[in-house]
Design an enzyme around this catalytic site. Structure first.
Site, mmCIF file in Angstrom:
data_model
loop_
_atom_site.group_PDB
_atom_site.id
_atom_site.type_symbol
_atom_site.label_atom_id
_atom_site.label_comp_id
_atom_site.label_asym_id
_atom_site.label_seq_id
_atom_site.Cartn_x
_atom_site.Cartn_y
_atom_site.Cartn_z
ATOM 1 N N HIS A 157 6.554 0.561 4.666
ATOM 2 C CA HIS A 157 5.729 -0.480 5.082
ATOM 3 C C HIS A 157 6.586 -1.798 5.447
ATOM 4 O O HIS A 157 5.751 -2.567 5.844
ATOM 5 C CB HIS A 157 4.980 -0.585 3.622
ATOM 6 C CG HIS A 157 3.693 0.228 3.493
ATOM 7 N ND1 HIS A 157 2.493 0.398 3.753
ATOM 8 C CD2 HIS A 157 4.028 1.713 2.840
ATOM 9 C CE1 HIS A 157 2.139 1.311 3.420
ATOM 10 N NE2 HIS A 157 2.951 2.355 2.839
ATOM 11 N N ASP A 204 8.409 -9.591 8.485
ATOM 12 C CA ASP A 204 7.427 -8.691 7.722
ATOM 13 C C ASP A 204 7.014 -7.568 8.217
ATOM 14 O O ASP A 204 6.937 -7.340 9.566
ATOM 15 C CB ASP A 204 6.246 -9.705 7.624
ATOM 16 C CG ASP A 204 5.690 -9.480 6.584
ATOM 17 O OD1 ASP A 204 5.638 -8.523 5.836
ATOM 18 O OD2 ASP A 204 4.573 -10.767 6.052
#
Ligand code: GDG
Length: 490
Positions: A155, A358
């Site tokens: 992720h 991110d």
């Protein structure tokens, strides 16, 4: 259809699934579509070595969970996962605690998870492992004789190979990754960085098939950008009119919602907001920055530092520009209930998302899905969020460049209605098309196929079979093949 076995560090409580965010919701939504169960840590600390896994079924969905010991929590979770892997994968080598010796317990916890999971696996199951806490999971399961398809989804972003190569155990990690059939990441740049890392760390070879050869294993790597379920944030008839509690009258709210993490670019956001108020005094009293920054991993030093820095920045900007009846920054260091997020997003004229790096950033997608198509707000998004690849119609900014952040804010605040509407329409199209269902389905299908391809290579290749047997032999020698029995519903 095959059962799907989800494995992640933290399993969310299905009774409270509506309260969760981020990774937890994406896994929950996928599992809700098919039979299977979710395996991982229950969030409890328990030093009793005889703790057995606990199986719980709520509304037809099963979780199987284990506690961590206090030492596991310290070394595996706070230590190797969050003080080594998290900073390195986000390209923050300066914050990595390499010398602390966390690695052996990190592997031990992965072994423990594998030992408790292996007896629950049936021949047709497809196993999908999530995130940086569980890099060695497939290798540990293979040692125990599990030959099912095993996939991995990371992720978080994959920093440059040079950063990953700095991890003292990088070769062990690269070898462990080779035990998965398919590794999914969020962006094409993550795919490139991971291939680059495997090539440099263990001389991984890119094959004409597109697979990477790591020792005897052949690994597939693909890009599967994670999504949200826009229905989680949908407004029913009349609901959107009743937002009075979160409205700000003539003052435009700029919203930030980020875990308090040094990767989220929060100091840059606050500093550029101060510069904006300095450069454009006509906006004073007309805007407010509401930054929610719920606490996480507070016992890791780097998180305490960022908390102190933000408090000081918010204090000095409010001190410099605030008035008796206007506070420029509302800084809230608490978790807000998920049920309130939708209305706050809807009544905020700007969604401001500024990470330095991110994996995806689901807040950006949540903000878009809450906007009124007739009078939408504007998303300002860092170029370095994975979401930037998909959300091209956001106002994209470089968070390292405070001048660019200032101009991005100005562009967003001054954007005419027709342009806001046009951008929102395109952005919402992307959020809907690549929702959490599409992500879960797409990855599951790709993993099932990758697993079949590996099984047929294994059937044809005596070298691959021998390598697998060697692994299993190693585990037996170390006495790690003890199996336990537990019934798990489908
Ligand atoms: C990883 C990657 C990737 C935040 N504050 C509150 C709150 N939230 C919710 C948001 C959102 C979630 O937390 C955060 O989403 P992120 O996308 O930033 O991701 P993480 O779960 O932290 O982490 C990330 C993601 O995995 C998925 O692959 O996008 O890049 O780091 O849902 O709404 N929720 C509530 N109160 C808060 O104060 N209720």
């Amino acid at each position: 259809m095959a059962r799907l076995v989800m494995v992640s560090n933290r399993v969310i409580d299905f009774n409270a699934a509506q309260q969760a965010g981020g990774v937890g919701v994406a896994i929950y939504n996928t599992l809700a579509q098919q039979s299977g169960f979710w395996f991982g840590w229950d969030g409890q600390i328990d030093d009793d070595p005889s703790s057995e896994p606990k199986s719980t079924t709520v509304g037809g969905h099963t979780t199987v969970t284990l506690p961590l010991t206090a030492a596991d929590y310290n070394d595996y979770y706070l230590g190797y996962s969050n003080s080594v892997l998290w900073p390195v994968f986000h390209n923050r080598l300066d914050l990595a605690q390499f010398e602390a010796g966390y690695y052996s317990r990190y592997v031990e916890v992965n072994e423990k998870f594998a030992r408790n999971l292996a007896p629950l696996i049936e021949p047709d199951d497809v196993i999908w492992v999530h995130d940086y806490h569980l890099l060695p999971m497939a290798l540990e399961l293979r040692k125990l004789g599990i030959e099912n398809p095993i996939g991995y989804f990371l992720h978080i972003p994959v920093g440059p190979a040079q950063a990953l190569l700095a991890i003292p155990e990088n070769k062990e990690i690269a070898r462990a990754l080779g035990a998965f059939d398919l590794i999914g990441v969020q962006t094409q740049s993550d795919v490139r960085n991971l291939i680059d890392f495997l090539q440099q760390s263990v001389a991984g070879r890119l094959l004409p098939s597109g697979r990477i050869r790591v020792f005897e294993a052949e690994l597939e790597i693909g890009c599967f950008p994670v999504g949200i379920d826009p229905n989680d944030f949908a407004f029913g008839p009349g609901e959107a009119e009743a937002l009075a509690a979160t409205e700000t009258g003539d003052i435009h709210r700029i919203i930030g919602i980020d875990r308090l993490d040094y990767t989220k670019g929060l100091p840059q956001k606050f500093k550029s907001y101060g510069k904006f108020l300095e450069a454009y005094p006509e906006y004073r009293r007309r805007i407010v920055l509401s930054q929610f920054a719920p606490p996480t991993r507070e016992s890791v030093e780097a998180y305490a530092d960022i908390k102190a820095e933000l408090e000081s920045l918010a204090g000095s900007i409010n001190g410099l520009y605030g008035e008796l009846d206007w506070v420029p920054i509302n800084y809230i260091h608490r978790t807000i209930p998920r049920s309130e997020l939708r209305d706050i997003y809807r009544t905020s004229r700007i969604g401001w998302v500024t990470p330095l790096m991110d994996g995806m950033n689901l807040v950006a997608k949540e903000y878009i899905s809450c906007q009124d198509p007739a009078d939408p707000g504007v998303l300002i998004l860092s170029k370095f969020a994975g979401a930037a690849d998909q959300l091209q119609d956001a106002v994209q900014v470089n968070p390292y460049d405070l001048g660019d952040l200032v101009q991005g804010l100005r562009t967003a605040l001054e954007m005419p209605l027709d342009e806001r509407q046009a951008r929102q329409k395109k952005l919402m199209g992307v959020v809907r098309k690549s929702d959490s269902n599409a992500w879960g389905r797409g990855y599951f299908e790709a993993l099932s196929k990758a697993g079949q391809r590996r099984a047929s290579r294994l059937a044809k290749s005596p070298e691959m079979r021998k390598a697998l047997e060697r692994l299993q032999g190693e585990a037996k020698k170390n006495g790690r093949d003890g199996r336990i029995a537990l019934n798990v519903g489908t």
